[in-house]
Design a protein around this motif. Structure first.
Motif, PDB file in Angstrom:
ATOM      1  N   PRO A 177      -4.502   0.809   7.868  1.00  0.00           N
ATOM      2  CA  PRO A 177      -4.991   1.265   6.561  1.00  0.00           C
ATOM      3  C   PRO A 177      -4.544   0.363   5.425  1.00  0.00           C
ATOM      4  CG  PRO A 177      -4.220   3.123   7.843  1.00  0.00           C
ATOM      5  CD  PRO A 177      -3.868   1.902   8.623  1.00  0.00           C
ATOM      6  N   ARG A 178      -5.492   0.009   4.581  1.00  0.00           N
ATOM      7  CA  ARG A 178      -5.189  -0.934   3.499  1.00  0.00           C
ATOM      8  C   ARG A 178      -4.104  -0.435   2.538  1.00  0.00           C
ATOM      9  NH1 ARG A 178      -9.072  -5.199   0.692  1.00  0.00           N
ATOM     10  NH2 ARG A 178      -7.570  -6.070  -0.788  1.00  0.00           N
ATOM     11  N   PRO A 179      -4.095   0.850   2.123  1.00  0.00           N
ATOM     12  CA  PRO A 179      -3.024   1.276   1.220  1.00  0.00           C
ATOM     13  C   PRO A 179      -1.628   1.048   1.799  1.00  0.00           C
ATOM     14  CG  PRO A 179      -4.766   2.912   1.276  1.00  0.00           C
ATOM     15  CD  PRO A 179      -5.082   1.921   2.349  1.00  0.00           C
ATOM     16  N   LEU A 180      -1.487   1.206   3.118  1.00  0.00           N
ATOM     17  CA  LEU A 180      -0.195   0.984   3.743  1.00  0.00           C
ATOM     18  C   LEU A 180       0.178  -0.496   3.711  1.00  0.00           C
ATOM     19  CD1 LEU A 180       1.951   2.777   5.062  1.00  0.00           C
ATOM     20  CD2 LEU A 180       0.927   2.243   7.279  1.00  0.00           C
ATOM     21  N   GLN A 181      -0.793  -1.367   3.974  1.00  0.00           N
ATOM     22  CA  GLN A 181      -0.525  -2.801   3.893  1.00  0.00           C
ATOM     23  C   GLN A 181      -0.183  -3.218   2.458  1.00  0.00           C
ATOM     24  OE1 GLN A 181      -2.935  -5.650   6.156  1.00  0.00           O
ATOM     25  NE2 GLN A 181      -4.230  -3.945   6.814  1.00  0.00           N
ATOM     26  N   GLU A 182      -0.928  -2.697   1.501  1.00  0.00           N
ATOM     27  CA  GLU A 182      -0.655  -3.026   0.099  1.00  0.00           C
ATOM     28  C   GLU A 182       0.744  -2.552  -0.310  1.00  0.00           C
ATOM     29  OE1 GLU A 182      -2.494  -4.827  -1.784  1.00  0.00           O
ATOM     30  OE2 GLU A 182      -4.635  -4.558  -1.326  1.00  0.00           O
ATOM     31  N   ALA A 183       1.127  -1.353   0.155  1.00  0.00           N
ATOM     32  CA  ALA A 183       2.454  -0.835  -0.171  1.00  0.00           C
ATOM     33  C   ALA A 183       3.545  -1.689   0.462  1.00  0.00           C
ATOM     34  CB  ALA A 183       2.583   0.614   0.287  1.00  0.00           C
ATOM     35  N   ALA A 184       3.337  -2.113   1.708  1.00  0.00           N
ATOM     36  CA  ALA A 184       4.322  -2.983   2.365  1.00  0.00           C
ATOM     37  C   ALA A 184       4.461  -4.295   1.605  1.00  0.00           C
ATOM     38  CB  ALA A 184       3.904  -3.249   3.810  1.00  0.00           C
ATOM     39  N   LEU A 185       3.359  -4.836   1.175  1.00  0.00           N
ATOM     40  CA  LEU A 185       3.394  -6.094   0.421  1.00  0.00           C
ATOM     41  C   LEU A 185       4.129  -5.929  -0.898  1.00  0.00           C
ATOM     42  CD1 LEU A 185       2.368  -8.993   0.731  1.00  0.00           C
ATOM     43  CD2 LEU A 185       0.264  -8.279  -0.419  1.00  0.00           C
ATOM     44  N   GLU A 186       3.876  -4.815  -1.579  1.00  0.00           N
ATOM     45  CA  GLU A 186       4.590  -4.530  -2.827  1.00  0.00           C
ATOM     46  C   GLU A 186       6.089  -4.383  -2.567  1.00  0.00           C
ATOM     47  OE1 GLU A 186       3.901  -4.302  -5.957  1.00  0.00           O
ATOM     48  OE2 GLU A 186       1.716  -4.302  -6.092  1.00  0.00           O
ATOM     49  N   LEU A 187       6.439  -3.710  -1.489  1.00  0.00           N
ATOM     50  CA  LEU A 187       7.855  -3.463  -1.201  1.00  0.00           C
ATOM     51  C   LEU A 187       8.608  -4.751  -0.925  1.00  0.00           C
ATOM     52  CD1 LEU A 187      10.199  -1.477  -0.611  1.00  0.00           C
ATOM     53  CD2 LEU A 187       9.387  -1.422   1.770  1.00  0.00           C
TER      54      LEU A 187
END
Length: 495
Positions: free
Chosen positions: A353-363
């Protein structure tokens, strides 16, 4: 444990009071429930969510919780699922490897222990060690990114693939990385890609039970290769390749689970050479690199960083260092195998899921990330030392041959006298000690599931990451002493 217990208790109380309200009637506000029952707002929210899931209440944002209108129940005939026994096993005689899967070695570290039980069997960081605030902020920022809820590239976000490639090192590029849904999913993809059903798969002995379950569910035959304090033994690995004709070897070169061993520098090129000569792949499960302890020193690079010929299929994950629910990992490989890995992953899950990837990248791009890793490194070292010291003091009869400088667990051998007469006796003692520990209020992992064949001795694995702190570690070891005296009276010491 206390939070889970209080949620259940509050849900029970509210469930028993629902008859006070007419259908469609409004329940007291969350603030009123907090004050009345003296619990946290989170507990109230979760209890109401539980009742909503049961269809007893409906929650309306900004308005509150309301009792649902009852529906007329109709009597259903008794169910009969006995036919499934035939359907699931009718063609089993043709299977080279049984398709039934024993997940007990995995669930022992996933299931929440009962209230009051100290969690020495956990496989994830305690909530106090998880970067919850940083993850929440990252998720909020990710949700505001343009296109955050759209369809991501099947291989993963380019920026996240680039980050994984950079942290793996060597000459690996982002084009050689796939983003996967956690290490377990990545390992499943790798084993399905590299060996057909019925084929042998070389594994370390002992090794991670979840990997053994993956292999067996894929129809593979795990073949053990012993490890020692310096990791897998190269000569035995070469012998196993010759004897079986295997085309895949799965290993954890860094802080191996469960022994904590690190593959020695002189063995690393030997393992790659032996696999290359056998025409085989090495699946590198680099699951705990980000949980190195404060005193670990410089870590060896992943095997894939020193492998230009595509022997290694690398699995690296963010989950262990963050949260069980941040299931984001990397599959890295060179050559034609990468397309097979990609195809299998797309068929199985489409994409992460893209939101999870985006959150990992932000983290991982935030200033909080390196601070979190430093905090965890210091805390894990303190917990490891506290557990090792307590075991030496209270349970000197348990053999602790190696204290790792990374990871979250210790691997202990039960006294030889318990199992020398036969392996069966050792296995019984291990099971008895595990059961006695649970009665004493400690959940631990028995050693048997870590072996793909008969274990050479009885073992247990103790985790120090899933507990609240060093005080709980001391109390847990104190309780283990009682279990030890109950099941191993012939080995009592004066401690």
């Amino acid at each position: 444990m206390q939070e889970r217990s209080s949620v259940g208790e509050l849900a029970d109380r509210l469930r028993g009071e629902l008859d006070r309200y007419s259908p469609g009637g409004k329940l007291p506000s969350s603030r009123a429930l907090v004050e009345r029952f003296r619990v946290s707002p989170v507990t109230v929210s979760r209890a109401l969510a539980q009742l909503a899931a049961e269809g007893l209440v409906v929650t309306r944002p900004g308005a509150g919780a309301f009792r649902t209108r009852p529906t007329r129940a109709t009597a259903a005939p008794p169910a009969d699922t006995s036919w499934q026994e035939v359907a699931l096993s009718a063609d089993g005689a043709a299977d080279l490897v049984p398709r039934s899967v024993d997940a007990s070695g995995v669930t022992v570290s996933l299931a929440a222990p009962p209230p009051g039980v100290i969690e020495f069997n956990g496989g994830y960081l305690h909530p106090s060690l998880q970067p919850e605030r940083a993850m929440a902020a990252a998720l909020a920022r990710a949700g505001r990114r343009p296109g955050a809820w759209g369809r991501p590239p099947m291989e993963g976000l380019p920026e996240l693939r680039e980050w994984f490639a950079r942290t793996i090192g060597g000459t690996l590029t982002a084009a050689e990385v796939l983003v996967s849904a956690g290490g377990q999913a990545a390992l499943t993809t790798a084993l399905r890609a590299l060996a057909p059903p019925g084929a042998p798969a070389l594994v370390e002995s002992p090794t991670y039970p979840g990997m053994l379950a993956i292999a067996r569910s894929a129809g593979l035959r795990p073949v053990p290769v012993p490890v020692d304090a310096d990791g897998v033994r190269p000569q035995l690995l070469a012998d196993a390749f010759r004897a079986t004709g295997a085309r895949v070897f799965v290993c954890q070169p860094l802080f191996q689970n469960p022994t904590g061993a690190v593959l020695a520098a002189d063995r690393r090129p030997q393992v790659l050479r032996i696999a290359r000569e056998a025409g085989a792949f090495v699946v590198e499960d680099d699951f705990v690199r980000r949980l190195a302890h404060e005193d670990a020193g410089q870590l060896p690079r992943p095997l894939v960083a020193d492998d230009p010929d595509g022997v290694v299929v690398h699995v690296g994950s963010l989950t262990k260092a963050t949260s069980p629910s941040l299931r984001v990992s990397a599959l890295a490989a060179r050559g034609p195998v990468l397309e097979r890995l990609r195809a299998i992953q797309v068929v199985d899950t489409f994409f992460v899921p893209r939101p999870l990837q985006e959150a990992a990248l932000e983290l991982v791009g935030s200033p909080a990330w390196p601070r979190h890793l430093r905090t965890v490194a210091a805390e894990l070292r303190a917990r490891r030392d506290a557990m090792a010291s307590a075991l030496r003091l209270r349970l000197p009869g348990l053999d602790l041959p190696h204290i790792p400088s990374g990871g979250y667990h210790l691997w202990l051998r039960l006294p030889d006298g318990a199992g020398d007469a036969s392996r069966a006796v050792g296995s019984q003692t291990e099971a008895a000690f595990t059961a006695a520990a649970l009665r004493a209020g400690v959940a631990l992992a028995p050693g048997r599931p870590y072996f793909s064949a008969e274990p050479p001795a009885a073992h247990v694995r103790l985790s120090f990451a899933a507990v609240a702190g060093v005080e709980e570690i001391a109390e847990g070891v104190r309780r283990l002493r009682a279990a030890y005296d109950e099941t191993l009276p012939a080995n009592r010491s004066t401690a």
